[in-house]
Design an enzyme around this catalytic site. Structure first.
Site, PDB file in Angstrom:
ATOM      1  N   HIS A 135     -22.839   3.827  18.343  1.00  0.00           N
ATOM      2  CA  HIS A 135     -22.163   4.599  17.227  1.00  0.00           C
ATOM      3  C   HIS A 135     -22.015   5.822  17.949  1.00  0.00           C
ATOM      4  O   HIS A 135     -22.662   6.285  18.900  1.00  0.00           O
ATOM      5  CB  HIS A 135     -22.888   4.267  16.143  1.00  0.00           C
ATOM      6  CG  HIS A 135     -22.710   2.883  15.485  1.00  0.00           C
ATOM      7  ND1 HIS A 135     -21.466   2.859  15.027  1.00  0.00           N
ATOM      8  CD2 HIS A 135     -23.443   1.926  15.003  1.00  0.00           C
ATOM      9  CE1 HIS A 135     -21.563   1.583  14.523  1.00  0.00           C
ATOM     10  NE2 HIS A 135     -22.677   1.043  14.279  1.00  0.00           N
ATOM     11  N   ASP A 166     -16.660   9.810  17.286  1.00  0.00           N
ATOM     12  CA  ASP A 166     -15.619   9.082  16.657  1.00  0.00           C
ATOM     13  C   ASP A 166     -14.384   9.845  16.324  1.00  0.00           C
ATOM     14  O   ASP A 166     -13.006   9.177  16.574  1.00  0.00           O
ATOM     15  CB  ASP A 166     -16.079   8.500  15.256  1.00  0.00           C
ATOM     16  CG  ASP A 166     -16.970   7.566  15.667  1.00  0.00           C
ATOM     17  OD1 ASP A 166     -17.234   6.879  16.743  1.00  0.00           O
ATOM     18  OD2 ASP A 166     -17.588   6.582  14.543  1.00  0.00           O
TER      19      ASP A 166
END
Length: 390
Positions: A135, A166
């Site tokens: 992540h 991200d």
């Protein structure tokens, strides 16, 4: 809610992602005018796919939705039929999954040679880490970002306040690549296969420090250079009311202005004197602690000092600069009512004239989209009855 003059008007995007960098990319593509179609699994076969809150990703404003069982041969065929009339496919499965499903780049380009096929993943489609789960924080770690960030209270790298990997390393990386591929396709008619690695995107963002090391051999560390806090002229300071100021007076003239207005003229000629930094920081901290943050900002910000407030989210919502630029808009959900959200703020995106309509998550455009792709009503009914689409 089509608006004239949008950069990507007429471009159709099939988005197979539910969260993460690919979902961020499709969000921005939609705000540039693309017709984004979210492709999700049928409810009975959704597995562990994450369902984000209704407000996430700007509540999927300006997007349509189709639900297809991609593991079923009929579902795969339905998806590839949509590909024939699309311009872009964006997906974020683990590398190799789309090929096993039969909807990968080769299958898509066989049906539509001009398709731009964008795969987003943590480490890319190849390499020793390609199959590793991760992540945002992982990619910030391996990309050097965390190492170069100043230590937190426990001495370790701090947890960033935004998902930089991200958003920029992955989402904006994908948008840039897709737009570039679409531009080339306009010239040549050729499609493209895009391998967007979030870790690669973070490496690109860290290029200043990495390139310095490659060229000089000097290993960058926190507070190594002027942009990472080595000098007191580039730091944060607490004001009397406990709120914080960001000081970024890099240029000599800005630093001189700041020293003059804070009564610290003696430090103006020693801005980059390493031996004086602790003393300069201490003096700046003492001075800034004598007045409230907004008092300082009102005096210093207009005076060419590169001083600004460190705003909380509620504070930035009321910031006159953002308000003057129409940074926030309104959406309306049938059950949740009206709520505010960040508007289409990137350069070239056009603000709406009315609140964005937001639909319940269970509503789809499956029948309409499959019919437009050439499937007959009877065939669509058969697919629904067999649970292949919803």
């Amino acid at each position: 809610m089509s608006m004239s003059g949008e950069f990507l008007a007429g471009v159709t995007v099939l988005d197979l992602a539910s969260v993460g960098p690919a979902a961020r990319a499709s969000r921005w593509l939609a705000d540039y005018g693309a017709d984004v179609i979210k492709v999700g699994p049928v409810p009975a076969k959704s597995g562990v796919q994450i369902a984000p809150p209704y407000y996430s990703y700007s509540a999927h404003r300006r997007m349509r939705r189709v639900l297809v069982d991609l593991k079923a041969p009929e579902g795969r065929e339905a998806f590839l039929t949509l590909v024939e009339r699309a311009d872009v496919v964006i997906e974020s499965f683990r590398p190799g999954v789309v090929d096993r499903l039969g909807i990968g780049p080769a299958a898509a380009s066989a049906r539509n040679p001009s398709i731009v096929y964008c795969s987003t993943s943590g480490f890319g489609q190849a390499g020793p880490h390609a199959q590793q789960a991760g992540h945002d924080l992982n990619y910030l770690g391996v990309g050097g970002f965390l190492h170069m960030s100043g230590p937190g209270p426990d001495g370790g790298p701090p947890i960033p306040g935004a998902t930089v990997a991200d958003s920029a390393g992955g989402g904006m990386h994908a948008v840039i690549a897709i737009m570039g591929a679409l531009f080339r396709r306009q010239q040549t008619g050729e499609g493209a296969r895009l391998d967007v690695s979030v870790a690669d995107g973070m490496l690109a963002l860290m290029a200043l420090g990495v390139d310095e090391y490659l060229a000089t051999g000097v290993e960058p560390e926190p507070r190594h250079g002027i942009l990472t806090g080595r000098y007191a002229c580039y730091d944060t300071y607490r004001a009397r009311d406990g709120k914080w100021l960001a000081v970024a007076a890099i240029e000599g003239r800005f630093w001189a202005n700041l020293c003059r207005l804070t009564g610290l003229d003696k430090w103006a000629p020693r801005q980059l004197d390493d031996d004086a930094q602790d003393a300069i920081r201490a003096d700046l901290a003492s001075v800034f602690a004598t007045r409230d943050r907004d008092d300082w900002v009102a005096e210093l910000a207009p005076a060419d000092t590169c001083v600004s407030a460190v705003l909380s989210v509620p504070e930035l919502l009321a910031d006159p600069q953002y308000l003057s630029r129409g940074a926030f808009t309104t959406a309306k959900h049938p059950a949740r009512g009206e709520f505010r959200q960040v508007g289409p703020v990137l350069a070239g995106q056009q603000p709406p004239t009315d609140p964005y309509p937001v639909r319940e998550s269970g509503i789809t455009d499956t029948d309409e989209l499959l019919a437009a792709a050439g499937l007959t009503p009877d065939r669509i009914a058969e697919l629904r009855a067999s649970g292949v689409v919803a």
